[in-house]
Design a protein around this motif. Structure first.
Motif, PDB file in Angstrom:
ATOM      1  N   ARG A 213      41.540   4.167 -25.625  1.00 49.34           N
ATOM      2  CA  ARG A 213      42.322   5.205 -24.835  1.00 49.34           C
ATOM      3  C   ARG A 213      43.446   4.663 -24.447  1.00 49.34           C
ATOM      4  N   ALA A 214      44.380   3.619 -25.085  1.00 44.92           N
ATOM      5  CA  ALA A 214      45.673   2.998 -24.978  1.00 44.92           C
ATOM      6  C   ALA A 214      46.659   3.590 -26.017  1.00 44.92           C
ATOM      7  N   GLU A 215      47.881   3.459 -25.508  1.00 46.44           N
ATOM      8  CA  GLU A 215      48.919   3.760 -26.708  1.00 46.44           C
ATOM      9  C   GLU A 215      48.737   2.612 -27.586  1.00 46.44           C
ATOM     10  N   PRO A 216      48.729   2.870 -29.004  1.00 49.90           N
ATOM     11  CA  PRO A 216      48.736   1.263 -29.744  1.00 49.90           C
ATOM     12  C   PRO A 216      50.142   0.684 -29.825  1.00 49.90           C
ATOM     13  N   ARG A 217      49.886  -0.383 -29.266  1.00 51.55           N
ATOM     14  CA  ARG A 217      51.279  -1.271 -29.115  1.00 51.55           C
ATOM     15  C   ARG A 217      51.102  -2.480 -29.973  1.00 51.55           C
ATOM     16  N   MET A 218      52.103  -3.279 -29.957  1.00 50.14           N
ATOM     17  CA  MET A 218      52.026  -4.355 -30.790  1.00 50.14           C
ATOM     18  C   MET A 218      53.142  -5.626 -29.740  1.00 50.14           C
ATOM     19  N   ALA A 219      52.626  -6.935 -30.425  1.00 48.04           N
ATOM     20  CA  ALA A 219      53.282  -8.014 -29.699  1.00 48.04           C
ATOM     21  C   ALA A 219      53.935  -8.667 -30.980  1.00 48.04           C
ATOM     22  N   ILE A 220      55.285  -9.157 -30.790  1.00 50.18           N
ATOM     23  CA  ILE A 220      55.787  -9.877 -31.618  1.00 50.18           C
ATOM     24  C   ILE A 220      56.255 -11.356 -30.899  1.00 50.18           C
ATOM     25  N   PHE A 221      55.956 -12.401 -31.523  1.00 49.13           N
ATOM     26  CA  PHE A 221      55.914 -13.653 -30.600  1.00 49.13           C
ATOM     27  C   PHE A 221      56.362 -14.856 -31.493  1.00 49.13           C
TER      28      PHE A 221
ATOM     29  N   ARG B 236      49.194  -6.013 -34.024  1.00 52.17           N
ATOM     30  CA  ARG B 236      49.255  -4.577 -33.653  1.00 52.17           C
ATOM     31  C   ARG B 236      47.917  -4.106 -33.097  1.00 52.17           C
ATOM     32  N   GLY B 237      48.250  -2.948 -32.438  1.00 56.56           N
ATOM     33  CA  GLY B 237      46.903  -2.218 -31.906  1.00 56.56           C
ATOM     34  C   GLY B 237      45.690  -3.199 -31.281  1.00 56.56           C
ATOM     35  N   TYR B 238      46.314  -4.030 -30.498  1.00 60.92           N
ATOM     36  CA  TYR B 238      45.455  -5.127 -29.800  1.00 60.92           C
ATOM     37  C   TYR B 238      44.208  -4.563 -28.849  1.00 60.92           C
ATOM     38  N   ALA B 239      44.600  -3.391 -28.253  1.00 59.49           N
ATOM     39  CA  ALA B 239      43.744  -3.000 -27.075  1.00 59.49           C
ATOM     40  C   ALA B 239      42.250  -2.703 -27.551  1.00 59.49           C
ATOM     41  N   ALA B 240      41.187  -3.015 -26.962  1.00 63.04           N
ATOM     42  CA  ALA B 240      39.844  -2.643 -27.440  1.00 63.04           C
ATOM     43  C   ALA B 240      38.753  -2.229 -26.366  1.00 63.04           C
ATOM     44  N   SER B 241      37.988  -1.696 -26.613  1.00 64.64           N
ATOM     45  CA  SER B 241      36.976  -1.167 -25.555  1.00 64.64           C
ATOM     46  C   SER B 241      35.557  -1.106 -26.351  1.00 64.64           C
TER      47      SER B 241
END
Length: 423
Positions: free
Chosen positions: A187-195, A284-289
């Motif tokens: 239930r989180a907006e699919p975000r991404m991290a670039i690093f 990408r899409g790192y949130a998990a539950s």
């Protein structure tokens, strides 16, 4: 290491099998090995290995100390950290974790995770844990008394590992969540991290290396940046935002990373001499539950169960807190006690995770940004917020823990009204 007289007979290979050798796995392995149990850690990769999540929170120091791992961390010479600085449109403010409402550690470290994780797991090995790298868990048989793992090594050889309890600390691998069908929509907006990592070359006298620097994109408050300095003159530099927006900034990770860094004035100024020392990576899409954090003969630790967002560096603290809760319960269960894993593990762990979630949601909604960048938030409110951002998300004496969403919204409204009066 002396074994318990109530250890099982020869039909089990270990008392506790731990999947994953990251911070949660190392902390659980260290505590349970110290208590005399036969602990077997299974790790798919080989250490040292790169990972993000490099800025610790002070609360994690207490968990490392309880696990017998703090001395190994203190010997490493990592960059000290005492807070977080925030920058937006050339305005910079800071929160000092030493000025917080909750008693306890107010300082911690910024750590290259390849070195940090390796130190922790080898310290756990020195306490008696058996460490096995390059091995994958391919199947799992859940059982309240005799859970079993199917393993496969890098040569393709398969075998079974019989245990009395299993802890999944596999992080982003989320081994048991996949095998047991526990995954659910976060239930989180699919975000991404670039690093990436850089030799930062920072010479600015006003730059405080004892704080993580979090920047906000000047035109899009949903995009934020991290700058985590290390003790050797290097730094971790990343950008986070929704996938569609970030991918529109270039045709490859390197181009996106550089373009976005150049858009934030403070980061552009600080890093004008920086030289990249590793490739640019994306997650990408790192949130998990998951639907549940425990089952017959197993429990999920840290990112193997829940992962929110990197904005407040909560990942390692949640991982260590989960191990801190789980290890004594495993010890008691192996001694024959009946454990209520929901009441004693899942419910309290999720309570703190939900506090962090409220702060993450408030950040992306702009509520927390209004508070952070307010010129003079009331001091006691700032100390309460500092307590949560320092990792003390389980301190029920803090009103921003017990009623996070309501109090953040109310304080943001007050700050916004004061800003309107000033303008």
């Amino acid at each position: 290491m002396n074994m318990h007289t109530d250890a099982p007979s020869h039909d089990t290979d270990c008392d506790v099998a731990i999947i994953g050798a990251g911070p949660a796995g190392a902390a659980a392995a260290a505590r349970l090995s110290h208590l005399g149990w036969r602990v077997h850690v299974i790790e798919r990769s080989h250490f040292p290995r790169f990972a993000i999540g490099e800025s610790l929170l002070p609360q994690s120091m207490a968990y490392l100390e309880a696990a017998g791992l703090l001395e190994a961390v203190q010997r490493a010479g990592y960059q000290p950290k005492n807070g977080a600085a925030f920058t937006r449109r050339s305005r910079t403010t800071a929160i000092d974790f030493r000025d917080k409402s909750t008693p306890g550690w107010g300082t911690t470290y910024q750590v290259p995770r390849a070195d940090f994780d390796q130190r922790l797991i080898h310290a756990a090995g020195a306490l008696g844990a058996t460490l096995e790298f390059g091995t994958t868990v391919t199947a799992f048989d859940a059982h309240a008394m005799h859970p079993t793992l199917q393993l496969e090594d890098e040569q393709g050889m398969a075998r079974r590992l019989n245990a009395r309890y299993v802890l999944d600390a596999s992080g982003y691998g989320r081994v048991l969540a996949r095998l047991e069908g526990l995954e659910r929509d976060p239930r989180a907006e699919p975000r991404m991290a670039i690093f990436s990592h850089v030799e930062d070359g920072i010479e600015d006298a006003d730059y405080d290396r004892e704080k993580i620097l979090i920047g906000v994109h000047p035109e899009d408050a949903g995009i934020w940046y991290w700058l985590i300095p290390f003790a050797d003159g290097r730094a971790s530099v990343g950008v986070v935002g929704d996938i569609e927006t970030l991918t529109a900034h270039g045709d490859c990770p390197e181009a996106r990373w550089q373009t976005l860094i150049d858009r934030e004035p403070r980061f552009r100024q600080l890093l004008h001499q920086a030289r990249r020392v590793r490739e640019v990576n994306e997650i990408r899409g790192y949130a998990a539950s998951v639907t549940q954090l425990h089952g017959p003969g197993y429990a999920l630790l840290g990112n193997a169960g829940e992962f929110l967002d990197p904005v407040f560096s909560s990942g390692v603290t949640i991982a260590l807190h989960s191990a801190h809760l789980a290890a004594p319960l495993v010890d008691r269960q192996l001694r024959g006690e009946s454990i209520d894993w929901h009441a004693d593990f899942e419910a309290p762990l999720r309570a703190g995770v939900d506090t962090f979630r409220a702060f993450v949601e408030a950040w992306y909604a702009g509520t927390l940004q209004t508070i952070v960048f307010h010129e003079a938030p009331p001091p006691r409110f700032k100390r309460w917020i500092s307590g949560v951002l320092a990792g003390y998300a389980w301190d029920h004496d803090n009103p921003f823990v017990t009623a996070s969403r309501r109090r953040l919204a109310a304080l943001a409204e007050v700050c916004a009204q004061r800003d309107e009066v000033r303008s």
